[in-house]
Scaffold this motif. Structure first.
Motif, PDB file in Angstrom:
ATOM      1  N   ALA A 540      -5.567  12.396   4.582  1.00 17.27           N
ATOM      2  CA  ALA A 540      -4.359  11.585   4.385  1.00 17.27           C
ATOM      3  C   ALA A 540      -3.998  11.506   2.913  1.00 17.27           C
ATOM      4  O   ALA A 540      -2.820  11.587   2.536  1.00 17.27           O
ATOM      5  N   ALA A 541      -5.006  11.349   2.051  1.00 14.08           N
ATOM      6  CA  ALA A 541      -4.752  11.216   0.618  1.00 14.08           C
ATOM      7  C   ALA A 541      -4.125  12.471   0.027  1.00 14.08           C
ATOM      8  O   ALA A 541      -3.355  12.402  -0.931  1.00 14.08           O
ATOM      9  N   GLN A 542      -4.448  13.629   0.610  1.00 10.15           N
ATOM     10  CA  GLN A 542      -3.922  14.882   0.071  1.00 10.15           C
ATOM     11  C   GLN A 542      -2.564  15.262   0.655  1.00 10.15           C
ATOM     12  O   GLN A 542      -1.921  16.195   0.176  1.00 10.15           O
ATOM     13  N   GLY A 543      -2.113  14.537   1.685  1.00  9.15           N
ATOM     14  CA  GLY A 543      -0.841  14.848   2.307  1.00  9.15           C
ATOM     15  C   GLY A 543       0.338  14.562   1.402  1.00  9.15           C
ATOM     16  O   GLY A 543       0.234  13.840   0.404  1.00  9.15           O
ATOM     17  N   GLU A 544       1.504  15.090   1.772  1.00 12.18           N
ATOM     18  CA  GLU A 544       2.705  14.896   0.958  1.00 12.18           C
ATOM     19  C   GLU A 544       3.082  13.431   0.844  1.00 12.18           C
ATOM     20  O   GLU A 544       3.641  12.991  -0.161  1.00 12.18           O
ATOM     21  N   THR A 545       2.791  12.663   1.881  1.00 15.29           N
ATOM     22  CA  THR A 545       3.110  11.228   1.871  1.00 15.29           C
ATOM     23  C   THR A 545       1.840  10.398   1.698  1.00 15.29           C
ATOM     24  O   THR A 545       1.773   9.271   2.162  1.00 15.29           O
ATOM     25  N   GLY A 546       0.845  10.986   1.021  1.00 14.99           N
ATOM     26  CA  GLY A 546      -0.460  10.355   0.909  1.00 14.99           C
ATOM     27  C   GLY A 546      -0.427   8.958   0.326  1.00 14.99           C
ATOM     28  O   GLY A 546      -0.985   8.024   0.901  1.00 14.99           O
ATOM     29  N   ILE A 547       0.238   8.786  -0.810  1.00 15.62           N
ATOM     30  CA  ILE A 547       0.254   7.473  -1.451  1.00 15.62           C
ATOM     31  C   ILE A 547       0.947   6.451  -0.567  1.00 15.62           C
ATOM     32  O   ILE A 547       0.484   5.314  -0.415  1.00 15.62           O
ATOM     33  N   ALA A 548       2.048   6.844   0.049  1.00 12.55           N
ATOM     34  CA  ALA A 548       2.770   5.917   0.933  1.00 12.55           C
ATOM     35  C   ALA A 548       1.911   5.552   2.145  1.00 12.55           C
ATOM     36  O   ALA A 548       1.877   4.394   2.572  1.00 12.55           O
ATOM     37  N   GLU A 549       1.202   6.543   2.695  1.00 12.32           N
ATOM     38  CA  GLU A 549       0.370   6.284   3.879  1.00 12.32           C
ATOM     39  C   GLU A 549      -0.794   5.368   3.528  1.00 12.32           C
ATOM     40  O   GLU A 549      -1.133   4.460   4.290  1.00 12.32           O
ATOM     41  N   LEU A 550      -1.400   5.585   2.359  1.00 18.25           N
ATOM     42  CA  LEU A 550      -2.495   4.723   1.925  1.00 18.25           C
ATOM     43  C   LEU A 550      -1.992   3.321   1.617  1.00 18.25           C
ATOM     44  O   LEU A 550      -2.659   2.322   1.926  1.00 18.25           O
ATOM     45  N   SER A 551      -0.828   3.232   0.996  1.00 21.52           N
ATOM     46  CA  SER A 551      -0.274   1.921   0.634  1.00 21.52           C
ATOM     47  C   SER A 551       0.047   1.086   1.857  1.00 21.52           C
ATOM     48  O   SER A 551       0.096  -0.149   1.781  1.00 21.52           O
ATOM     49  N   ALA A 552       0.288   1.730   2.993  1.00 23.15           N
ATOM     50  CA  ALA A 552       0.637   1.008   4.216  1.00 23.15           C
ATOM     51  C   ALA A 552      -0.562   0.302   4.836  1.00 23.15           C
ATOM     52  O   ALA A 552      -0.403  -0.567   5.695  1.00 23.15           O
ATOM     53  N   VAL A 553      -1.781   0.644   4.366  1.00 21.87           N
ATOM     54  CA  VAL A 553      -2.984  -0.007   4.885  1.00 21.87           C
ATOM     55  C   VAL A 553      -2.995  -1.451   4.406  1.00 21.87           C
ATOM     56  O   VAL A 553      -2.793  -1.728   3.219  1.00 21.87           O
ATOM     57  N   GLU A 554      -3.224  -2.369   5.329  1.00 27.21           N
ATOM     58  CA  GLU A 554      -3.252  -3.792   4.988  1.00 27.21           C
ATOM     59  C   GLU A 554      -4.293  -4.038   3.909  1.00 27.21           C
ATOM     60  O   GLU A 554      -5.460  -3.669   4.037  1.00 27.21           O
ATOM     61  N   GLY A 555      -3.872  -4.658   2.799  1.00 25.25           N
ATOM     62  CA  GLY A 555      -4.782  -4.977   1.713  1.00 25.25           C
ATOM     63  C   GLY A 555      -4.901  -3.900   0.664  1.00 25.25           C
ATOM     64  O   GLY A 555      -5.602  -4.070  -0.332  1.00 25.25           O
ATOM     65  N   VAL A 556      -4.220  -2.764   0.851  1.00 20.53           N
ATOM     66  CA  VAL A 556      -4.275  -1.668  -0.112  1.00 20.53           C
ATOM     67  C   VAL A 556      -2.883  -1.504  -0.726  1.00 20.53           C
ATOM     68  O   VAL A 556      -1.942  -1.153  -0.037  1.00 20.53           O
TER      69      VAL A 556
END
Length: 672
Positions: A540-556
């Motif tokens: 997920a971190a390496q994907g094109e939307t990695g930062i957005a996907e990680l940011s969507a995690v509650e508390g991150v």
């Protein structure tokens, strides 16, 4: 303070507070005072309230205690042993009650009764009884896992070994402590026999309880006061007051100053009365704890981060003293941060001799205009060493302290990144201080917790060229170690068995052990709660939307997301992670939430909720094993929309995501 400065300060606070947690809870050797520790927590909370978008996943507001030691066996608590949020004024207490009202959507006229009790300065302990028999006693540890101290607890006369009329399963929680008189007598005996003289009653109690030999504990004058409970097979009552009375009737010692207060003003009056008699109490206390009296409200309020929403600790003011700052030394941490440490002329304050203090960073030294030789004021509340709060001689002619621009460990340039206050060594893995500290962190109790692989052994193996990176630990062979000074067949076999025992270990511990900036153990668990495995997180971190996907995690938030993204985009990091995954085979994350049809699914709440607060709705989702996200995406499973729902509802409809009303959500919770 602008947003960039606030972000820098929150980052510094998270690291400083985590370090002090380890020193206090794990080593019984704190380096700052209770008051200064509380001040750091309070500053952190104030900044998070002002800049909620900057709340870090490793925020101190989400941490509990420290990982248990390797000396005693580990115990996983049936229900977490969490910490308490702090209040420092009457207004803080009133705001606590207002938060309760908002969360529960209570009318202003609805009375909110509290219980108030002294906050004993001891070591938290949980006692588990099954069918009336004491079967287990454990320390708090990191809140999830503690230390098994059952044989030691059996030597404490205050603690019942058998109960009559108790629930089939009963976990009683309280404080193991040492009275002031017993502490003085113990230190006198220790001094006469040439033994260890303890700094204060809390350290004496903690050191006495956490012994491998119960005979040592038995020789120490330990006592116990109960104040709460963990797992129960049946309720103890409908209110905190009833439950505490039930514990007293079962034979547990309860302090006589535990009272029910009809409102916050009455609780504050009790606080003032306890503070007035504080010096004359037979034991040390550092404040008063307030708890919501109604247990059904406690259940609804639940927990947030590291603390219950239904309780708060009202701390006492700090004590102060003056001394001389003899010299300033620089230590290099695992991330390369250069931290200044002040060495003080030893001074007594509140019955404790203090001689060391953290000076935090270059800006703090500049703010106080600190130089070697200055007279300084320190403050202390409780039992630990404080930080400097005032320079008493800023105008005396004295050479200013020159902060180093090169690393004292490796000589590499030391710089501050743009927007940061911390000075860091640029040497990276070539810096012996960083390499050592990174490896020490990896095997530490909060991370992989490899017994027998402590700091001394890590230093030895690094100097011998046996270990340079974490994966090398899992490649160690018997013939590499056997025959080295101090290493016999049994010690080598024990170490290799301990390393082997960490294969298939907790994936969150391994992720935390990697030392990714801003990723503490709570953040690691939050990430794996969402992605389950480190491989999935890396993908997920390496994907094109990695930062957005990680940011969507509650508390991150975005800062943590970017740090994780950057880490996994470095080839050498990916190579090391791949090696660790192959060698250590960490276990996928297993949620402790109950299994329901909503387990692992993502729910978004939007609009105005009328029968509950947004926080309560999110807490309900988490209890069902679901993840409460802040934004709608194609991976969202359900959107709960109240009146006034806007763009999130529109996006859900466009993506064909199921939408439920608040009433429908209530039925989902009831039926799950």
């Amino acid at each position: 303070m602008n947003e960039v400065e606030a972000g820098r300060r929150l980052r510094t606070l998270a690291k400083e507070i985590a370090r002090h947690n380890r020193l206090y809870h794990d080593r019984d050797a704190p380096e700052i005072s209770d008051a200064d520790y509380d001040a750091l927590l309070r500053e952190n909370a104030a900044l998070e309230a002002e800049y909620p978008q900057l709340i870090r996943a490793d925020s101190p507001s989400r941490q509990v205690g420290a990982a248990p030691s390797t000396v005693l066996a580990k115990v996983t608590h049936a229900r977490p042993m969490l910490s308490l949020e702090n209040a420092f004024s009457g207004e803080d207490v009133h705001e606590f009650v207002r938060r309760v009202r908002r969360f529960l959507s209570l009318a202003e006229a609805e009375p909110v009764a509290l219980t108030a009790e002294p906050k004993i300065d001891g070591l938290s302990c949980s006692l588990r009884y099954e069918k009336g028999q004491l079967v287990l006693a454990a320390t708090r540890g990191d809140g999830a896992v503690g230390e098994d101290v059952t044989p030691n607890v059996r030597t404490i006369g205050d603690i019942p070994q058998q109960l009559s009329g108790a629930p089939e399963i009963l976990e009683v929680r309280g404080e193991v402590y040492m009275s002031k008189a017993d502490f003085a007598a113990l230190n006198q005996r220790q001094a006469e026999s040439g033994g260890k003289v303890f700094a204060n009653p809390r350290n004496a109690a903690a050191g006495s309880l956490r012994q491998k030999d119960p005979a040592i504990t038995a020789a120490r004058p330990l006592r116990f006061l109960a104040h709460g409970w963990g797992e129960l097979s049946e309720p103890l009552g409908t209110t905190q007051t009833e439950a505490v009375d039930r514990l007293r009737a079962l034979g547990f010692p309860i302090d006589q100053r535990v009272v029910r207060c009809p409102d916050a003003d009455a609780a504050l009056a009790h606080y003032a009365a306890i503070e007035h008699e504080r010096a004359d109490l037979p034991f040390d206390i550092d404040g008063v704890v307030y708890k919501l009296d109604r247990l059904d409200w406690q259940e609804r309020l639940g927990f947030v981060g590291r603390a219950p929403r239904w309780a708060i600790a009202h701390k006492f003011p700090a004590e102060k003293a003056e001394t001389t700052l003899e010299r300033i030394e620089i230590q290099v941490g695992r991330t390369g941060k250069l931290t200044p440490i002040g060495r003080l002329t030893p001074v007594g304050v509140g019955g404790v001799i203090v001689s060391n203090v953290t000076l935090h960073n270059r800006d703090e030294i500049g703010r106080l205009a600190l130089r070697e030789g200055d007279r300084v004021r320190i403050q202390r509340a409780g039992d630990v060493i404080p930080q400097v709060v005032e320079n008493l001689t800023p105008d005396e002619p004295r050479a200013p302290f020159v902060y180093p621009d090169h690393c004292p460990a490796c000589g590499s340039e030391a710089v501050a990144e743009e927007g940061e206050v911390d000075i860091r060594c640029t040497g990276g893995l070539i810096c012996p201080a960083q390499r050592l500290e990174r490896l020490k962190h990896f095997v530490s109790r909060g991370a992989m917790d490899i017994e027998g692989l402590g700091e001394k052994t890590i230093v030895e193996f690094v100097e011998a060229g046996l270990v340079e990176k974490p994966s090398d630990i899992f490649r160690l062979r018997r013939e590499q170690i056997l025959g080295r000074e101090g290493w016999k067949e049994k010690s080598v076999d024990n170490l290799l068995a301990a390393i082997e025992g960490r294969k298939g270990f907790d994936g969150a511990r391994l992720l935390f052990g990697l030392g990714i900036r801003h990723v503490g153990i709570v953040t690691a668990r939050d990430l794996l709660k969402c992605f389950v495995t480190i491989e999935a997180l890396e993908s997920a971190a390496q994907g094109e939307t990695g930062i957005a996907e990680l940011s969507a995690v509650e508390g991150v938030g975005p800062v943590v997301a970017e740090a994780v993204h950057d880490f996994f985009h470095e080839p050498h990091n990916r190579e090391e992670v791949a090696a660790l995954l192959e060698l250590a085979r960490p276990a996928p994350f297993v949620s402790q939430a109950r299994e329901t049809e909503w387990s692992g699914k993502t729910i978004v709440f939007t609009g105005s909720l009328e029968t509950m607060s947004r926080d309560e709705a999110k807490a309900q989702a988490e209890r069902l094993g679901a993840r409460a996200a802040g934004s709608v995406s194609a991976k969202t499973d359900l959107v709960v929309a109240g009146p006034g729902a806007g763009s999130k509802l529109k996006k859900a409809e466009e993506l064909g995501i199921r939408v439920a009303t608040e009433e429908e959500w209530a039925r989902i919770v009831a039926e799950a």
